[in-house]
Design a protein around this motif. Structure first.
Motif, short mmCIF file in Angstrom:
data_model
loop_
_atom_site.label_atom_id
_atom_site.label_comp_id
_atom_site.label_asym_id
_atom_site.label_seq_id
_atom_site.Cartn_x
_atom_site.Cartn_y
_atom_site.Cartn_z
N TYR A 144 -3.28 -7.57 -8.18
CA TYR A 144 -2.75 -7.71 -9.53
C TYR A 144 -1.73 -8.84 -9.63
O TYR A 144 -1.67 -9.56 -10.62
CB TYR A 144 -2.10 -6.39 -9.96
CG TYR A 144 -1.61 -6.39 -11.38
CD1 TYR A 144 -2.50 -6.43 -12.44
CD2 TYR A 144 -0.25 -6.34 -11.66
CE1 TYR A 144 -2.05 -6.43 -13.75
CE2 TYR A 144 0.22 -6.32 -12.96
CZ TYR A 144 -0.69 -6.38 -13.99
OH TYR A 144 -0.24 -6.37 -15.29
N GLY A 145 -0.90 -9.00 -8.58
CA GLY A 145 0.12 -10.03 -8.61
C GLY A 145 0.66 -10.29 -7.22
O GLY A 145 0.39 -9.55 -6.27
N SER B 23 -9.62 -3.16 1.25
CA SER B 23 -9.82 -1.72 1.12
C SER B 23 -8.70 -1.08 0.30
O SER B 23 -8.93 -0.17 -0.50
CB SER B 23 -9.90 -1.08 2.51
OG SER B 23 -11.00 -1.58 3.25
N MET B 24 -7.48 -1.57 0.51
CA MET B 24 -6.35 -1.05 -0.25
C MET B 24 -6.51 -1.34 -1.75
O MET B 24 -6.21 -0.49 -2.59
CB MET B 24 -5.05 -1.69 0.28
CG MET B 24 -3.80 -1.00 -0.21
SD MET B 24 -3.63 0.66 0.49
CE MET B 24 -2.54 1.39 -0.72
N GLN B 25 -7.00 -2.53 -2.06
CA GLN B 25 -7.22 -2.90 -3.45
C GLN B 25 -8.30 -2.01 -4.09
O GLN B 25 -8.17 -1.58 -5.23
CB GLN B 25 -7.62 -4.38 -3.56
CG GLN B 25 -8.11 -4.84 -4.92
CD GLN B 25 -7.03 -4.79 -5.99
OE1 GLN B 25 -5.88 -4.44 -5.72
NE2 GLN B 25 -7.40 -5.15 -7.20
N GLU B 26 -9.37 -1.73 -3.34
CA GLU B 26 -10.42 -0.87 -3.86
C GLU B 26 -9.90 0.55 -4.09
O GLU B 26 -10.18 1.17 -5.12
CB GLU B 26 -11.60 -0.84 -2.88
CG GLU B 26 -12.35 -2.16 -2.78
CD GLU B 26 -13.47 -2.09 -1.75
OE1 GLU B 26 -13.85 -0.96 -1.39
OE2 GLU B 26 -13.97 -3.15 -1.34
N LEU C 41 1.35 6.76 -8.96
CA LEU C 41 2.14 5.53 -8.89
C LEU C 41 1.64 4.52 -9.91
O LEU C 41 0.47 4.50 -10.28
CB LEU C 41 2.04 4.93 -7.49
CG LEU C 41 2.61 5.77 -6.34
CD1 LEU C 41 2.20 5.18 -5.01
CD2 LEU C 41 4.12 5.85 -6.45
N ASP C 42 2.55 3.66 -10.37
CA ASP C 42 2.16 2.56 -11.25
C ASP C 42 1.84 1.30 -10.44
O ASP C 42 0.89 0.59 -10.75
CB ASP C 42 3.29 2.27 -12.25
CG ASP C 42 3.57 3.46 -13.14
OD1 ASP C 42 2.71 3.78 -13.96
OD2 ASP C 42 4.65 4.07 -12.99
N LEU D 162 -7.64 4.58 -8.27
CA LEU D 162 -6.52 5.45 -8.66
C LEU D 162 -5.65 4.84 -9.76
O LEU D 162 -4.58 5.36 -10.06
CB LEU D 162 -5.64 5.74 -7.43
CG LEU D 162 -6.36 6.45 -6.27
CD1 LEU D 162 -5.42 6.58 -5.08
CD2 LEU D 162 -6.88 7.81 -6.70
N ASN D 163 -6.12 3.73 -10.37
CA ASN D 163 -5.38 3.06 -11.46
C ASN D 163 -3.98 2.62 -11.03
O ASN D 163 -3.00 2.76 -11.77
CB ASN D 163 -5.28 3.98 -12.69
CG ASN D 163 -6.63 4.27 -13.30
OD1 ASN D 163 -7.47 3.39 -13.42
ND2 ASN D 163 -6.85 5.52 -13.67
#
Length: 741
Positions: free
Chosen positions: A737-738, A705-708, A680-681, A713-714
């Motif tokens: 990111y936003g 945790s989701m952000q980490e 995913l992007d 996974l980029n």
């Protein structure tokens, strides 16, 4: 570029440099030698030819001179042989012949002249001076020797406007047979007496070789004396064809040898590098798999020390990252359970209810939605302790949990939810009106028994409404609440179940309306802020807008987009609708020079349709300058319906450099340990995860945790519709990111 290709290129360049240097030196040396040899031979020929032609200088127009020069030229070793007079001269016989006088008459020529602006004519009368010089040198001619008749010669001294090779009008008087003739003759004044040329190129030497390499063979010459003075000059130019032929054979041999040597060297190098670099390819594959979330190990360690150490390090890193992600997944699952499960009753909460409703819309399921509320729970709590209230609520919830027992054999799926306090809900998937009545009556009896146990006669009311596949979750829930209110009017502990005739709109009218809107293009595409940057150089910069569509019914009221899409899907028009939206967005970007990304919502029918995906890819290929600004948006609950098709669609979109965003992400739809499989992007979290995050440590822990996990996974993570400033500040601290507000 791969290491093997770099090594091939570097070694090839080194080989080429060495070969090129040797080749250039060899060719230059050979060329210099050939040039020297050819020039020396030409000079010798000029000298020899000058000695041969010396006796013929009395009459420079003697045909024998041409024969001798042609004989030498026919050998093919010379480019040009040219005999030039040292002055412009002509004989009396040439004048008579050019004036077309009778050649059988002996003519005596006098008064020879030309136009003064070109020069003057003098008589070449210096034989007497030659005899005197001969006497001074004791070079007396032998007695009684034969003497050729003297040829009367005239010399032209050019001046002014004369040009080489120009024909001049020569005036003269001729006397013959007692007749005096004053006439003129056109004489071409040129010094070249004989000029013989040969082609330069030999057939076996390519023209490109001749054009690329210059062989400079300067013209050689030899002066031919006529008595005491120089009478003519013979010029000899060597023919470079022979030189080119020798040089070409030398260069060709060198190139063939180099090509064979290079081929053998590269073949050996390929074999060697295949053996040496195989471990590096294994490491590359491992790194790619790690980036994709596949944490494997290289079992066969290479024997090269440096590469072996790198392999061991990569194995360790893979194992550690796998452990980190496993731990993050475990934490996320724990927090997800806390966020979605009621701690007291174990029932799912409102967030899960909305999610399950979305699943109903996706699958176009049928069934009933129930609104159930405990009456006067506050009064019950005033007269009983907290423990008694908790036990009562748990008992109430257990009745809802066990409600599906009577319908298990019929394939009915029943799920119960606790919104808050005394408010509960149920989704009965696959239930018809008659069974809905039976279910409600069974619940009614169970609740009445519970009421007797806790001494609460008025325990609850139940309202039920059929699931409307073209409706919306808020609309259906409002309909269930209306049924609940009607149940309260019937009496204590009563139920009220609405039938299919209570649907808000007639399906036929909706179909005609939606099909007309799609076919006639009677909808608009607008754009709302999808996300602003939260960190670094992107902070406060608009990163993405979301395209949304709006359409109106016959009364000018906005049609809920969920209802619109549901009807379009039902009547197989949603693919045409999605195509039109994509084209409008592309035109909007190009017309308005948009620089940020725009997300486009696609239906499941579209991404599952092979013809649509092929059409989309071809369209994107024709708009390569903006394709990286297009982000195709799929809801998490939509993707979960067919994850295999979803992954295929992602791979196709990435082939043309477009992007994918998974929006309204909830871990219930796609297991966290499978996110790594989809490349995913972007991920946009469901708003419930960030709504109230400043006051809920569990939500904050989940988002962190989701952000980490996404960072490993980029994947870039967005927050959706963050309203409160306190929540926005927390999201910013987590460095998503936003976010949109």
């Amino acid at each position: 570029m791969s290491l093997s290709k770099q090594l091939y290129i570097i070694i090839s360049l080194i080989f080429f440099m060495i070969f090129a240097g040797n080749f250039i030196i060899s060719v230059n040396n050979t060329r210099d030698y050939i040039q020297t040899e050819a020039v020396t031979k030409a000079q010798d020929t000029a000298t020899s030819l000058g000695m041969t032609l010396k006796p013929y200088m009395k009459n420079k127009k003697d045909p024998e001179i041409v024969s001798i020069i042609n004989a030498i030229a026919n050998r093919g070793f010379y480019k040009e042989l040219r005999l030039e007079d040292v002055q412009y001269s002509f004989t009396a016989d040439e004048l008579i012949e050019a004036a077309l006088l009778d050649l059988n008459v002996e003519w005596s020529v006098s008064d020879v002249s030309v136009d003064a602006k070109f020069g003057e004519i003098i008589t070449n009368d210096d034989q007497g001076l030659g005899d005197q010089l001969a006497e001074l040198e004791d070079l007396e001619a032998p007695q009684n020797s034969y003497s050729e008749p003297e040829i009367q010669t005239y010399v032209f001294i050019p001046e002014g406007d004369f040009k080489e090779g120009q024909e001049l009008l020569v005036k003269f008087s001729a006397v013959g047979n007692d007749e005096i003739v004053n006439t003129v003759a056109n004489i071409k004044m040129k010094k070249v007496l004989v000029d013989v040329k040969r082609d330069v190129k030999f057939d076996r030497v390519p023209q490109w070789f001749i054009d690329m390499i210059e062989i400079n063979l300067p013209e050689t010459k030899s002066e031919i004396s006529d008595g005491w003075k120089v009478g003519a000059v013979i010029y000899v130019s060597a023919n470079p064809g022979d030189a080119y032929d020798k040089l070409y054979l030398t260069a060709k041999g060198a190139i063939i040898y180099a090509a064979i040597a290079f081929t053998i060297a590269i073949a050996l190098l390929v074999l060697f590098l295949q053996f040496i670099l195989k471990p590096l390819r294994d490491i590359e594959i491992l790194a790619q798999n790690i980036a994709k979330g596949k944490f494997e190990q290289i079992k066969n360690l290479p024997w090269t020390t440096e590469i072996k150490n790198i392999t061991i390090t990569m194995n360790d890193m893979s194992a550690k990252i796998e452990g980190i992600i496993a731990k993050l997944n475990s934490n996320l699952e724990t927090m997800t359970k806390k966020l979605s499960e009621d701690g007291l009753t174990g029932l799912q909460m409102k967030q899960t209810f909305e999610t399950d409703m979305k699943k109903m819309f996706i699958s176009s399921a049928s069934g009933y939605i129930f609104s159930i509320k405990i009456d006067n729970l506050g009064d019950f709590a005033l007269h009983n302790g907290n423990k008694a209230v908790d036990n009562f609520v748990r008992s109430f919830a257990n009745i809802l949990k066990n409600a599906d027992e009577i319908f298990k054999a019929e394939g009915v799926e029943i799920s119960a939810y606790r919104f808050f306090g005394s408010e509960f809900a149920m989704i009965a998937k696959g239930l018809n009106y008659e069974n809905a009545q039976i279910l409600a009556q069974n619940l009614q009896r169970s609740f009445e028994q519970l009421g007797e146990e806790v001494e609460k006669p008025n325990i609850c009311h139940i309202g039920g409404t059929p699931f409307n596949p073209i409706g919306t979750t808020p609309g259906i829930w409002a309909s269930a609440n209306e049924a609940y209110e009607l149940a309260k009017q019937v009496g204590p502990n009563e139920v009220y179940i609405r039938d299919d005739n209570d649907l808000a709109h007639d399906m036929e009218e909706w179909r005609d309306l939606v099909l007309d809107i799609i076919e006639q293009g009677k909808f608009e595409v607008g754009y709302i802020s999808g996300a602003y940057g939260l960190k670094g150089e992107n902070e406060n910069i608009l990163l993405m807008e979301e395209a949304f569509t709006s359409a109106k019914d016959k009364n000018g009221a906005d049609i809920p987009i969920g209802t619109f899409v549901s009807i379009a899907e039902k009547y197989l028009k949603v693919i045409d609708f999605d195509k039109a939206v994509v084209q409008k967005v592309i035109k909007h970007i190009e017309t308005n020079n948009i620089e940020h990304s725009i997300s486009i919502n696609l239906s499941l029918d579209s991404i599952h349709d092979h013809k649509f995906t092929l059409w989309l890819i071809e369209l994107l290929k024709t708009h390569q300058d903006i394709v990286n600004q297009l982000v195709f948006s799929i809801t998490a609950y939509g993707a979960a319906k067919d994850l295999h098709k979803f992954k295929e669609f992602i791979d196709m979109v990435h082939q043309v450099d477009a992007k994918i965003i998974l929006k309204r992400f909830e871990s219930k739809f796609i297991p966290l340990d499978e996110i790594k499989n989809y490349n995913l992007d972007y991920i946009r979290l469901a708003r419930d995860y960030t709504n109230g995050i400043s006051k809920d440590g569990t939500k904050r822990g989940f988002v962190e945790s989701m952000q980490e996990l996404a960072g490993l996974l980029n994947i870039k993570v967005f927050a959706e519709n963050v309203k409160e400033d306190e929540d926005f500040n927390v999201v910013k601290e987590i460095e998503l990111y936003g976010a949109s507000r």
